[in-house]
Design a protein around this motif. Structure first.
Motif, mmCIF file in Angstrom:
data_model
loop_
_atom_site.group_PDB
_atom_site.id
_atom_site.type_symbol
_atom_site.label_atom_id
_atom_site.label_comp_id
_atom_site.label_asym_id
_atom_site.label_seq_id
_atom_site.Cartn_x
_atom_site.Cartn_y
_atom_site.Cartn_z
ATOM 1 N N HIS A 68 70.352 31.086 37.283
ATOM 2 C CA HIS A 68 71.495 32.107 38.721
ATOM 3 C C HIS A 68 72.193 30.734 40.002
ATOM 4 O O HIS A 68 72.144 29.589 39.471
ATOM 5 C CB HIS A 68 70.536 32.909 39.571
ATOM 6 N N HIS A 107 71.377 26.659 39.471
ATOM 7 C CA HIS A 107 69.500 26.677 39.477
ATOM 8 C C HIS A 107 69.363 27.300 37.921
ATOM 9 O O HIS A 107 69.281 28.981 38.401
ATOM 10 C CB HIS A 107 69.340 27.335 40.534
ATOM 11 N N ASP A 121 72.689 30.226 44.271
ATOM 12 C CA ASP A 121 72.084 29.640 45.597
ATOM 13 C C ASP A 121 73.670 29.262 46.049
ATOM 14 O O ASP A 121 74.223 28.428 45.906
ATOM 15 C CB ASP A 121 71.809 29.123 45.453
#
Ligand code: MN
Length: 153
Positions: free
Chosen positions: A11, A5, A13
């Motif tokens: 990052h 994401h 998830d």
């Protein structure tokens, strides 16, 4: 399952299905296959199961605005009682993902009223001496790169 994401920050998830929801952790650096790396994993709100199938662009102004890729998926197997492990702050489990495999541990960092955990690869046949995730630049669902997903919106 794991979403890659790129929102305000890049990052991953990391999501584990438990009792009908996805327990979710945002991992700024992404998971590492190297057992000496301890990757910060910030627990965020549980996500609904149907979001697992989402890949695309979350529009500007909405929560999580940015590009979302289905980066890994598969099953997981807690090695001790999962509910108890999460409550006590140490959860050991096996991943049977397309990319993430073998034994992993989530450890809740103190203070426990904060949501900071570490995701650690255990030493096994799937461990490497490097993070090992950079080569996985495409969706396991559609084969698209982040740029391709972004441009398809
Ligand atoms: Mn996210």
């Amino acid at each position: 399952m794991v979403h890659h994401h790129i929102a305000s920050r890049d990052h991953y998830d990391f999501r584990l299905e438990l009792n009908g929801v996805m327990i979710s952790f945002a991992i700024p650096k992404g998971p590492s296959l190297n057992p000496t790396d301890k990757r910060l994993a910030v627990q965020v709100e549980d996500h609904q199961l149907d979001f697992n199938n989402f890949e695309g662009v979350i529009p500007e102004g909405q929560y999580g605005a940015g590009t979302v890729m289905i980066w890994d998926e598969g099953t997981w197997e807690p090695l001790t009682n999962a509910q108890e492990g999460l409550a006590k702050g140490r959860l050991k489990f096996v991943l049977h993902g397309l990319r993430l495999k073998g034994e992993w541990t989530l450890v809740h960092l103190k203070p426990l009223d904060k949501n900071n955990w570490l995701l650690i690869k255990e030493k096994d046949v799937f461990a490497l001496d490097e993070a090992g995730i950079d080569k996985f630049i495409t969706s396991v669902k559609t084969g698209r790169t982040m740029d391709e997903i972004t441009l398809a919106k």
